[in-house]
Design an enzyme around this catalytic site. Structure first.
Site, short mmCIF file in Angstrom:
data_model
loop_
_atom_site.label_atom_id
_atom_site.label_comp_id
_atom_site.label_asym_id
_atom_site.label_seq_id
_atom_site.Cartn_x
_atom_site.Cartn_y
_atom_site.Cartn_z
N HIS A 1 -9.69 -2.58 -4.00
CA HIS A 1 -8.69 -3.34 -4.74
C HIS A 1 -8.08 -4.43 -3.86
O HIS A 1 -7.58 -4.15 -2.78
CB HIS A 1 -7.56 -2.42 -5.22
CG HIS A 1 -7.94 -1.60 -6.43
ND1 HIS A 1 -7.02 -0.95 -7.19
CD2 HIS A 1 -9.14 -1.36 -6.98
CE1 HIS A 1 -7.65 -0.32 -8.19
NE2 HIS A 1 -8.94 -0.55 -8.07
N TYR B 1 2.70 -0.91 -10.86
CA TYR B 1 3.97 -0.29 -10.51
C TYR B 1 5.02 -0.89 -11.43
O TYR B 1 5.23 -2.10 -11.40
CB TYR B 1 4.35 -0.61 -9.05
CG TYR B 1 3.49 0.07 -8.01
CD1 TYR B 1 2.30 -0.49 -7.57
CD2 TYR B 1 3.89 1.28 -7.44
CE1 TYR B 1 1.53 0.12 -6.59
CE2 TYR B 1 3.12 1.91 -6.45
CZ TYR B 1 1.94 1.32 -6.04
OH TYR B 1 1.19 1.94 -5.07
N PRO C 1 6.22 8.66 -2.21
CA PRO C 1 4.85 8.17 -2.43
C PRO C 1 4.73 6.73 -2.92
O PRO C 1 3.63 6.19 -3.00
CB PRO C 1 4.29 9.13 -3.49
CG PRO C 1 5.48 9.74 -4.14
CD PRO C 1 6.57 9.75 -3.13
N LYS D 1 1.76 5.68 1.39
CA LYS D 1 1.62 5.69 2.85
C LYS D 1 1.40 7.07 3.47
O LYS D 1 1.00 7.17 4.64
CB LYS D 1 2.88 5.07 3.50
CG LYS D 1 3.01 3.59 3.29
CD LYS D 1 2.07 2.83 4.20
CE LYS D 1 1.92 1.38 3.80
NZ LYS D 1 0.61 1.04 3.28
N TYR E 1 1.69 -3.15 2.42
CA TYR E 1 0.93 -2.30 1.50
C TYR E 1 -0.51 -2.07 2.00
O TYR E 1 -1.01 -0.95 1.95
CB TYR E 1 0.91 -2.93 0.09
CG TYR E 1 0.44 -1.95 -0.97
CD1 TYR E 1 1.34 -1.12 -1.61
CD2 TYR E 1 -0.92 -1.85 -1.30
CE1 TYR E 1 0.91 -0.20 -2.57
CE2 TYR E 1 -1.35 -0.95 -2.25
CZ TYR E 1 -0.44 -0.14 -2.89
OH TYR E 1 -0.87 0.77 -3.83
#
Ligand code: RFL
Ligand code: PHB
Length: 395
Positions: free
Chosen positions: A75, A204, A296, A300, A388
């Site tokens: 991704h 998200y 979460p 990570k 990220y």
């Protein structure tokens, strides 16, 4: 009573313990893993899904990357959903070509277990009363009970890879530990289903009803989460109630595209930020969740566990190959610098995306302003993207 000898005794056969065992084995370092549960139980826990590039590299180094490359989904971005619309964070473009791989922790664990079995390495499943001893000396031991018989493993080092509830950290005298902790007042209700993902990338979502996350395990299997009250019970949530709640927290196009189906796993996880310092006590080393927990939201937890294992495996390899204690001596401090950055990012992203009723209307307005700024500013988007995908390792 029997005594066995090895170089490194590893407590816990989660991803941290298994990965450490594999890396040490490839460097010719003997190790034994002691695991409280059965292998099937370990594989039944549905957890993380997003691997940083550095984690993938380490799996390659351990010789277990083949299926991850074949089946994992690369991704280059993810979406933030708020105010009824989605905004893409172009990780790939913003970080000079980096990406993440969506490949479940269950599969990582399965691949590591298979490699360990193929190499004939010793793993004691169902080991009860595991206890580390004498780690303030150069001759530590680990005792355990199997089928009512007490066994002892004599070793040079103990790796405490036994997660948040493990015995390793609990065996350290409390006055030797500094604990930093924040417990959030909500949890994540997660559902695994054999349905096609609602979108190609992760979503998200910040919604007035609470956070939601659309993730996946493959093109035919999805992992979705909704923020829920901390004390909710899974039994209170029918599949229909879950899907209704998820749909309400998405933008109209995603809500329309959402394919539902029977859940194959459903669980509630509490959210916590936690760090225990230091991560080394004489010849006992903590790695992964035994030393730290992140909420979460930033994906990570597993990646930090892998980063610890990277430092620890290199430290042990250096010790046996060069008789150098440098890696061992700097283990805790090197790990903790990375850990705190991941703690910060996970705390920040959690704060940005969840509903915090206690912050009131001004809290919501500020969150919204930050989201607007984030998706409108290349500098802010870049800061998010580089965290990220995973910060680079320090030289
Ligand atoms: P693990 O995976 O907890 O493995 C520890 C192993 O040690 C064993 N053990 C013992 N063995 C012998 N004697 C004892 N006394 C023992 N006590 C425990 C346990 O049975 C277990 O097999 O830790 P490790 O290897 O450090 O790996 C860390 C990751 O598992 C963890 O960071 C992530 O899964 C965190 N996490 C998530 N991370 C994400 O990035 N995304 C997620 O969606 C996500 N969901 C989660 C999670 C962690 C959860 N926990 C800890 C409850 C969901 C949950 C529910
Ligand atoms: C997951 O797929 O389980 C997952 C993905 C991203 C997260 C957390 C969990 O931030």
């Amino acid at each position: 009573m029997s005594t066995q000898r090895t170089q490194v005794a590893i407590i816990g056969a989660g991803p941290a313990g298994l990965l450490l065992g594999q890396l040490l084995h490839r460097a010719g370092i003997d190790n034994v893993i002691l695991e409280r549960q059965t292998g099937d139980y370990v594989l039944g826990r549905i957890r993380a899904g997003v691997l940083e590039q550095t984690t993938c590299d380490l799996l390659d180094e351990a010789g277990v990357g083949e299926r991850m490359h074949a089946e994992g989904m690369v991704h280059g971005g993810f979406e933030l959903c708020f105010g009824g619309a989605r905004h893409r964070i172009d990780m790939h473009g913003l970080t000079g070509g980096k990406h993440v791989t969506v490949y479940g922790q269950t599969e990582v664990t399965r691949d590591l277990m298979a490699a360990r079995a193929a190499a004939g390495l010793p793993t004691i499943y169902g080991a009860k009363d595991v206890a580390p001893h004498g780690f303030d000396t150069d001759h530590p031991t680990v005792s355990y009970t199997l089928d009512g018989v007490v066994h002892t493993v004599a070793c040079d080092f103990i790796a405490g890879c036994d997660g948040y509830h493990g015995v390793s950290r609990a065996s350290v005298p409390p006055k030797a530990l500094s604990i930093y902790e924040k417990v959030y007042q909500f949890g994540w209700l997660g559902v695994l289903a054999d349905t096609p993902p609602v979108a190609h990338e992760l979503i998200y979502s910040n919604h007035e009803r609470g956070f939601a996350l659309c993730s996946m395990r493959s093109t035919t299997r999805t992992r979705y989460y909704v923020q829920c009250p901390l004390h909710d019970k899974v039994e209170q949530w029918s599949d229909a109630a879950f899907w209704d709640e998820l749909r309400r927290r998405l933008d109209p196009a995603a809500a329309e595209a959402l394919v539902t189906g029977p859940s194959i796993e459903k669980s509630i996880a509490p959210l916590r930020s936690f760090v225990a310092e230091p991560m080394r006590f004489g010849t006992l080393f903590l790695a992964g969740d035994s030393a730290h927990i992140v909420p979460p939201t930033g994906a990570k937890g597993l990646n930090l566990a892998a980063a610890d294992v990277r430092f620890l495996s290199r430290a042990f390899i250096e010790f046996y190959a060069e008789k150098s204690r440098a890696g061992i001596d700097h283990y805790s401090e090197k790990c903790l610098r990375r850990v705190w950055k991941a703690e910060r990012f996970s705390w920040w992203f959690t704060g940005l995306m969840h509903k915090f009723p206690e912050t009131g209307a001004i809290g919501q307005k500020l969150q919204r302003a930050e989201l607007d700024y984030l998706v409108g500013s290349r500098a802010a988007s870049t800061a998010m993207a580089e965290n990220y995908v995973g910060l680079p390792f320090e030289a």
